[in-house]
Design an enzyme around this catalytic site. Structure first.
Site, PDB file in Angstrom:
ATOM      1  N   HIS A 188      27.543  65.739 127.993  1.00 34.11           N
ATOM      2  CA  HIS A 188      28.388  65.616 126.797  1.00 34.11           C
ATOM      3  C   HIS A 188      27.536  65.217 125.596  1.00 34.11           C
ATOM      4  O   HIS A 188      27.613  65.855 124.532  1.00 34.11           O
ATOM      5  CB  HIS A 188      29.475  64.578 127.059  1.00 34.11           C
ATOM      6  CG  HIS A 188      30.234  64.155 125.841  1.00 34.11           C
ATOM      7  ND1 HIS A 188      31.516  64.579 125.570  1.00 34.11           N
ATOM      8  CD2 HIS A 188      29.891  63.329 124.802  1.00 34.11           C
ATOM      9  CE1 HIS A 188      31.920  64.041 124.428  1.00 34.11           C
ATOM     10  NE2 HIS A 188      30.954  63.281 123.951  1.00 34.11           N
ATOM     11  N   GLU A 189      26.726  64.188 125.754  1.00 38.26           N
ATOM     12  CA  GLU A 189      25.926  63.700 124.633  1.00 38.26           C
ATOM     13  C   GLU A 189      24.873  64.728 124.196  1.00 38.26           C
ATOM     14  O   GLU A 189      24.621  64.914 123.000  1.00 38.26           O
ATOM     15  CB  GLU A 189      25.246  62.383 124.999  1.00 38.26           C
ATOM     16  CG  GLU A 189      26.207  61.221 125.201  1.00 38.26           C
ATOM     17  CD  GLU A 189      27.080  60.968 123.986  1.00 38.26           C
ATOM     18  OE1 GLU A 189      26.614  61.188 122.858  1.00 38.26           O
ATOM     19  OE2 GLU A 189      28.248  60.574 124.175  1.00 38.26           O
ATOM     20  N   HIS A 215      25.960  67.478 121.824  1.00 38.00           N
ATOM     21  CA  HIS A 215      25.954  67.135 120.405  1.00 38.00           C
ATOM     22  C   HIS A 215      24.618  67.521 119.775  1.00 38.00           C
ATOM     23  O   HIS A 215      24.563  67.980 118.632  1.00 38.00           O
ATOM     24  CB  HIS A 215      26.170  65.623 120.221  1.00 38.00           C
ATOM     25  CG  HIS A 215      27.562  65.162 120.508  1.00 38.00           C
ATOM     26  ND1 HIS A 215      28.680  65.813 120.043  1.00 38.00           N
ATOM     27  CD2 HIS A 215      28.018  64.085 121.208  1.00 38.00           C
ATOM     28  CE1 HIS A 215      29.764  65.171 120.446  1.00 38.00           C
ATOM     29  NE2 HIS A 215      29.393  64.117 121.158  1.00 38.00           N
ATOM     30  N   GLU A 233      34.162  65.913 119.647  1.00 42.35           N
ATOM     31  CA  GLU A 233      34.220  65.237 120.948  1.00 42.35           C
ATOM     32  C   GLU A 233      34.892  66.138 121.987  1.00 42.35           C
ATOM     33  O   GLU A 233      34.429  66.226 123.134  1.00 42.35           O
ATOM     34  CB  GLU A 233      34.971  63.911 120.827  1.00 42.35           C
ATOM     35  CG  GLU A 233      34.251  62.851 120.001  1.00 42.35           C
ATOM     36  CD  GLU A 233      32.877  62.512 120.551  1.00 42.35           C
ATOM     37  OE1 GLU A 233      32.690  62.573 121.777  1.00 42.35           O
ATOM     38  OE2 GLU A 233      31.982  62.188 119.749  1.00 42.35           O
TER      39      GLU A 233
END
Length: 301
Positions: free
Chosen positions: A142-143, A146, A217
């Site tokens: 997930h991170e 970004h 997100e």
């Protein structure tokens, strides 16, 4: 977007471009008002505005990482964390970011950086202690999405205008500029426009970045789930981390709250409709619903 195996999100790209355009327009309006009211100081205004922008773009990620206590670690110091990052990089076909750990019991993770070369991915000790390997990989995926989508850089730039407008407003209030202006006739009334316009610009910029933050997100959740092929692991991590937040002392959560836009899960999440408007993240329910849909889609033959 950087060419990686992360699923491209055209909706995110469109929102980032739109946000940057509107933020740029607000920036022009703010500087224009300053030049119109304080025209004889235009060289100073342009120099200060340019210096603040450069400082915000080049150093804000380092300042944020420092504020959240990120400490870069080697593979020897954190083999499990580095191993998870290595696996995500191999899946995504992307360069490995710097890896850091924050000594905090708050279970969370974040990514900073203007580009893949300057990217840093950090997990807290509280997160590493609580998650299973598959859950940790989901959070890191997930991170790192970004970084791949470059929305970290966009959020860094987009937040600059709000910071600048907020500084101008506070300076005007603390310096007594408004009181002095009331006694200065028409010229004084013109000066009073500065804090008023700055306040409006701050509010609009804040709302724009919050709208983008909530969508990015959801985009990162979706990209991470599709990359790893395990939406359930990410859902489990979300549920576990959100549930553990209630056990963290309020004073610690308050210290972390200013960095909510960077975190995997916000320190505080309001369920009130007005609170959601100002929230940096979608609700836990929205995120879990999306992951459940993805899990069902991936299970189809």
């Amino acid at each position: 977007m950087t060419q990686t195996r992360y699923t491209q999100d055209h909706g995110l790209t469109t929102r980032m471009v739109t946000t940057m355009f509107l933020i740029g327009l607000l920036y022009v309006v703010l500087v224009g008002v300053l030049l119109a009211v304080l025209g004889k100081f235009w060289p100073v205004i342009l120099i200060v505005a340019g210096a603040l922008f450069i400082a915000q773009f080049w150093f804000s990620d380092r300042i944020a990482a420092f504020g959240m206590g990120a400490r870069e670690v080697t593979p020897e110091q954190a083999p499990e964390l580095h191993g998870a990052v290595d696996r995500i990089c191999a899946l995504a076909d992307m360069p490995k970011p710097r890896v850091a750990i924050s000594q905090s019991d708050i279970p969370n993770a974040f990514a900073t950086g203007r580009s893949e070369r300057s990217a840093l991915v950090c997990a807290t000790t509280g997160l590493l202690r609580r998650l299973e390997p598959e859950e940790l990989e989901g959070v890191l995926a997930h991170e790192m999405s970004h970084v791949a989508h470059r929305d970290v850089a966009v959020m860094t730039i987009a937040s600059f205008l709000g910071v600048m407008a907020g500084l101008i407003t506070r300076f005007a209030l603390y310096s007594g500029l408004s009181n002095s202006a009331r006694n200065a006739g028409p010229a004084g009334l013109a000066i009073m426009v500065i804090p008023l316009v700055s306040s409006v610009v701050y509010v609009i910029g804040f709302l724009l970045t919050r709208l983008l933050s909530r969508y990015r997100e959801l985009s990162a959740d979706r990209a991470a789930a599709l990359l790893t092929g395990r939406p359930s692991a990410l859902a489990s991590a979300l549920t576990k981390v959100s549930g553990q937040m209630a056990r963290i002392p309020t004073r610690d959560l308050r210290k972390a709250e200013p960095y909510n836009a960077f975190y995997f899960v916000p320190a505080f999440a309001s369920k009130e409709s007005l609170g959601r408007l100002f929230s940096s993240h979608p609700t836990l329910e929205q995120r879990l619903e999306q992951l459940a849909r993805l899990s069902a889609e991936l299970a189809r033959p």
